[in-house]
Design a protein around this motif. Structure first.
Motif, PDB file in Angstrom:
ATOM      1  N   PHE A  58      -0.040 -13.205   5.790  1.00 21.02           N
ATOM      2  CA  PHE A  58      -0.666 -13.347   4.469  1.00 21.02           C
ATOM      3  C   PHE A  58       0.009 -12.422   3.450  1.00 21.02           C
ATOM      4  CE2 PHE A  58      -3.996 -11.232   1.818  1.00 21.02           C
ATOM      5  CZ  PHE A  58      -4.114 -12.225   0.863  1.00 21.02           C
ATOM      6  N   ILE A  59       0.162 -11.152   3.828  1.00 23.22           N
ATOM      7  CA  ILE A  59       0.786 -10.180   2.917  1.00 23.22           C
ATOM      8  C   ILE A  59       2.241 -10.575   2.628  1.00 23.22           C
ATOM      9  CG2 ILE A  59       1.583  -7.778   2.713  1.00 23.22           C
ATOM     10  CD1 ILE A  59      -1.025  -6.992   4.234  1.00 23.22           C
ATOM     11  N   ALA A  60       2.966 -10.965   3.687  1.00 24.46           N
ATOM     12  CA  ALA A  60       4.372 -11.367   3.500  1.00 24.46           C
ATOM     13  C   ALA A  60       4.472 -12.579   2.575  1.00 24.46           C
ATOM     14  CB  ALA A  60       5.000 -11.674   4.854  1.00 24.46           C
ATOM     15  N   SER A  61       3.544 -13.535   2.732  1.00 26.45           N
ATOM     16  CA  SER A  61       3.567 -14.742   1.891  1.00 26.45           C
ATOM     17  C   SER A  61       3.315 -14.398   0.424  1.00 26.45           C
ATOM     18  CB  SER A  61       2.504 -15.742   2.360  1.00 26.45           C
ATOM     19  OG  SER A  61       2.669 -16.031   3.707  1.00 26.45           O
ATOM     20  N   VAL A  62       2.296 -13.562   0.199  1.00 32.13           N
ATOM     21  CA  VAL A  62       1.956 -13.178  -1.178  1.00 32.13           C
ATOM     22  C   VAL A  62       3.127 -12.429  -1.824  1.00 32.13           C
ATOM     23  CG1 VAL A  62       0.450 -11.691  -2.574  1.00 32.13           C
ATOM     24  CG2 VAL A  62      -0.533 -13.151  -0.809  1.00 32.13           C
ATOM     25  N   LEU A  63       3.747 -11.525  -1.071  1.00 33.25           N
ATOM     26  CA  LEU A  63       4.854 -10.742  -1.627  1.00 33.25           C
ATOM     27  C   LEU A  63       6.106 -11.606  -1.825  1.00 33.25           C
ATOM     28  CD1 LEU A  63       4.325  -7.390   0.301  1.00 33.25           C
ATOM     29  CD2 LEU A  63       3.830  -7.855  -2.104  1.00 33.25           C
ATOM     30  N   PHE A  64       6.295 -12.604  -0.970  1.00 28.56           N
ATOM     31  CA  PHE A  64       7.420 -13.523  -1.167  1.00 28.56           C
ATOM     32  C   PHE A  64       7.216 -14.326  -2.458  1.00 28.56           C
ATOM     33  CE2 PHE A  64       9.597 -17.650  -0.342  1.00 28.56           C
ATOM     34  CZ  PHE A  64      10.905 -17.158  -0.367  1.00 28.56           C
ATOM     35  N   ILE A  65       5.962 -14.699  -2.717  1.00 28.00           N
ATOM     36  CA  ILE A  65       5.661 -15.420  -3.967  1.00 28.00           C
ATOM     37  C   ILE A  65       5.932 -14.507  -5.176  1.00 28.00           C
ATOM     38  CG2 ILE A  65       3.779 -16.436  -5.330  1.00 28.00           C
ATOM     39  CD1 ILE A  65       2.690 -17.610  -2.697  1.00 28.00           C
ATOM     40  N   LEU A  91      17.610  -6.194 -12.037  1.00 29.52           N
ATOM     41  CA  LEU A  91      16.259  -6.755 -12.180  1.00 29.52           C
ATOM     42  C   LEU A  91      15.841  -7.519 -10.919  1.00 29.52           C
ATOM     43  CD1 LEU A  91      14.385  -6.793 -14.889  1.00 29.52           C
ATOM     44  CD2 LEU A  91      16.642  -5.806 -15.096  1.00 29.52           C
ATOM     45  N   LEU A  92      16.768  -8.324 -10.381  1.00 29.81           N
ATOM     46  CA  LEU A  92      16.439  -9.057  -9.146  1.00 29.81           C
ATOM     47  C   LEU A  92      16.216  -8.085  -7.992  1.00 29.81           C
ATOM     48  CD1 LEU A  92      18.798 -12.195  -9.178  1.00 29.81           C
ATOM     49  CD2 LEU A  92      16.324 -12.149  -9.481  1.00 29.81           C
ATOM     50  N   GLY A  93      16.976  -6.992  -7.999  1.00 32.90           N
ATOM     51  CA  GLY A  93      16.799  -5.956  -6.972  1.00 32.90           C
ATOM     52  C   GLY A  93      15.393  -5.375  -7.039  1.00 32.90           C
ATOM     53  N   TYR A  94      14.885  -5.235  -8.245  1.00 28.52           N
ATOM     54  CA  TYR A  94      13.532  -4.687  -8.440  1.00 28.52           C
ATOM     55  C   TYR A  94      12.486  -5.591  -7.799  1.00 28.52           C
ATOM     56  CZ  TYR A  94       9.570  -2.584 -10.916  1.00 28.52           C
ATOM     57  OH  TYR A  94       8.386  -1.968 -11.229  1.00 28.52           O
ATOM     58  N   VAL A  95      12.565  -6.913  -8.106  1.00 28.88           N
ATOM     59  CA  VAL A  95      11.543  -7.828  -7.565  1.00 28.88           C
ATOM     60  C   VAL A  95      11.793  -8.178  -6.097  1.00 28.88           C
ATOM     61  CG1 VAL A  95      10.862  -8.816  -9.769  1.00 28.88           C
ATOM     62  CG2 VAL A  95      12.690  -9.911  -8.469  1.00 28.88           C
ATOM     63  N   THR A  96      12.916  -7.703  -5.558  1.00 32.28           N
ATOM     64  CA  THR A  96      13.171  -7.887  -4.125  1.00 32.28           C
ATOM     65  C   THR A  96      12.738  -6.640  -3.349  1.00 32.28           C
ATOM     66  OG1 THR A  96      15.113  -9.195  -4.706  1.00 32.28           O
ATOM     67  CG2 THR A  96      14.939  -8.489  -2.414  1.00 32.28           C
ATOM     68  N   LEU A  97      13.231  -5.485  -3.807  1.00 35.65           N
ATOM     69  CA  LEU A  97      12.980  -4.241  -3.069  1.00 35.65           C
ATOM     70  C   LEU A  97      11.523  -3.787  -3.147  1.00 35.65           C
ATOM     71  CD1 LEU A  97      16.123  -2.001  -3.725  1.00 35.65           C
ATOM     72  CD2 LEU A  97      15.347  -2.974  -1.558  1.00 35.65           C
ATOM     73  N   LEU A  98      10.928  -3.887  -4.350  1.00 37.30           N
ATOM     74  CA  LEU A  98       9.546  -3.401  -4.486  1.00 37.30           C
ATOM     75  C   LEU A  98       8.573  -4.155  -3.568  1.00 37.30           C
ATOM     76  CD1 LEU A  98       7.835  -1.277  -5.880  1.00 37.30           C
ATOM     77  CD2 LEU A  98       7.511  -2.857  -7.788  1.00 37.30           C
ATOM     78  N   PRO A  99       8.609  -5.502  -3.534  1.00 34.04           N
ATOM     79  CA  PRO A  99       7.732  -6.194  -2.569  1.00 34.04           C
ATOM     80  C   PRO A  99       8.035  -5.829  -1.118  1.00 34.04           C
ATOM     81  CG  PRO A  99       8.482  -7.734  -4.240  1.00 34.04           C
ATOM     82  CD  PRO A  99       9.258  -6.468  -4.442  1.00 34.04           C
ATOM     83  N   ILE A 100       9.327  -5.607  -0.793  1.00 39.58           N
ATOM     84  CA  ILE A 100       9.673  -5.225   0.586  1.00 39.58           C
ATOM     85  C   ILE A 100       9.050  -3.860   0.921  1.00 39.58           C
ATOM     86  CG2 ILE A 100      11.594  -4.481   2.074  1.00 39.58           C
ATOM     87  CD1 ILE A 100      13.265  -6.744   0.802  1.00 39.58           C
TER      88      ILE A 100
END
Lengths: 108, 209
Positions: A58-65, A91-100
């Protein structure tokens, strides 16, 4: 003379930048599709917990979204798809790394 | 002349003028001022620290955060997300209109964007008021300290963004922007999209997970 040539190149490149930008990037249709996609993803992420019982999934799905939505905003709304690669990657690094990072904190 | 130039550019990626290739031109197109992008990076960094701090605190106080999140109105969070996305969409349309030289249409679209964003503010204020009615405030516990701090900090960014959009709309209505002078408009629009992007991370973190 050298300065004059620089000024000419600069103004032409600015003009061409705007011209190509307008014709290849800015598209109301692209913005509309992106908006619909973002709205759909938002509704999905809000109610995804009703169909996924596994907490980690669930958490992984929400963060992937979150990543998918961030990518849309960066490339389409912010028009960074054709910006200098460094800025798009930042910018893409931000929305990739922060959710990870957030995902690791919650799941591990 | 302009149409021929456009056709040349669109049909041939190897098109060159004064030694600049079409692809190279596109590569150079960073919308808005460079200074604004550094400001955006600084803002994103501050929010990243707050988001990570919230996630770590949740792991340290799991029960408190579960109880706290249960008291939040998830649908109001959903409405706020939809309004900010829609507002961002209208700002993107407004910038397109300005690129095409239609200042009046651009200003109208910006007014719509601000009206949609004002729904966000109304919902946020209602949400705060309903929490205050339950005797919940910033001092209640760690969850609500972080909740009020992060969401209020974001609300301040929305208000600043709206002020910026008002100035841009006024200038656009007076046709003060043109192809060689649109950087300020693009900077303001980029700031607004950043505010939207931050909420897209904030919403699932505080309301969904």
């Amino acid at each position: 003379m050298a300065y004059g040539r620089y000024a000419l190149d600069y103004s032409l490149s600015t003009y061409l930048c705007d011209l190509t930008f307008m014709q290849t990037i800015n598209s109301n249709k692209k913005n509309t599709l992106s908006w619909l996609w973002l709205m759909a993803l938002t509704v999905i992420s809000t109610f995804i917990g009703l169909v996924i019982n596994n907490k980690a999934l669930f958490i992984a799905s929400v963060l992937f979204i979150v990543f998918l939505k961030g990518q849309q905003i960066i490339d389409i709304f912010m028009e960074l798809a054709h910006a200098p690669k460094l800025w798009r990657r930042l910018l893409l690094g931000y929305v990739t790394l922060l959710p990870i990072i957030i995902g690791f904190i919650y799941i591990l | 002349m302009s149409n021929q130039l456009n056709d040349s550019i669109n049909s041939n990626p190897e098109f060159t003028l004064v030694g600049i290739k079409n692809e190279q031109i596109l590569e150079k197109c960073l919308p808005g001022d460079l200074a604004m992008w550094f400001f955006i990076l600084a803002e994103l960094t501050v929010f990243a620290i707050l988001f990570i701090g919230f996630a770590v605190s949740e792991q340290l106080n799991a029960e408190m955060f579960i109880e706290g999140k249960a008291k939040l109105h998830q649908i109001s969070g959903l409405i706020n997300t939809l309004t900010l996305i829609t507002s961002s969409f209208f700002v993107a349309l407004a910038l397109n209109a300005m690129h095409k030289g239609d200042g009046k249409k651009s200003a109208k679209l910006l007014v719509i964007a601000k009206l949609v964003a004002s729904v966000y503010i109304a919902v946020k204020v209602w949400e705060y008021m309903s929490l205050f009615d339950q005797n919940i405030d910033i001092e209640t516990n760690t969850f609500f300290t972080l909740y009020f701090m992060i969401t209020f900090f974001h609300l301040m960014h929305v208000l600043l963004g709206m002020v910026i959009l008002i100035f841009i709309a006024m200038k656009a209505a007076n046709n003060e922007y043109n192809a060689s002078n649109i950087s300020g408009y693009e900077s303001g629009a980029s700031y607004w999209h950043m505010v939207d992007m931050l909420w897209i991370i904030l919403f699932p973190l505080i309301y969904v997970i």
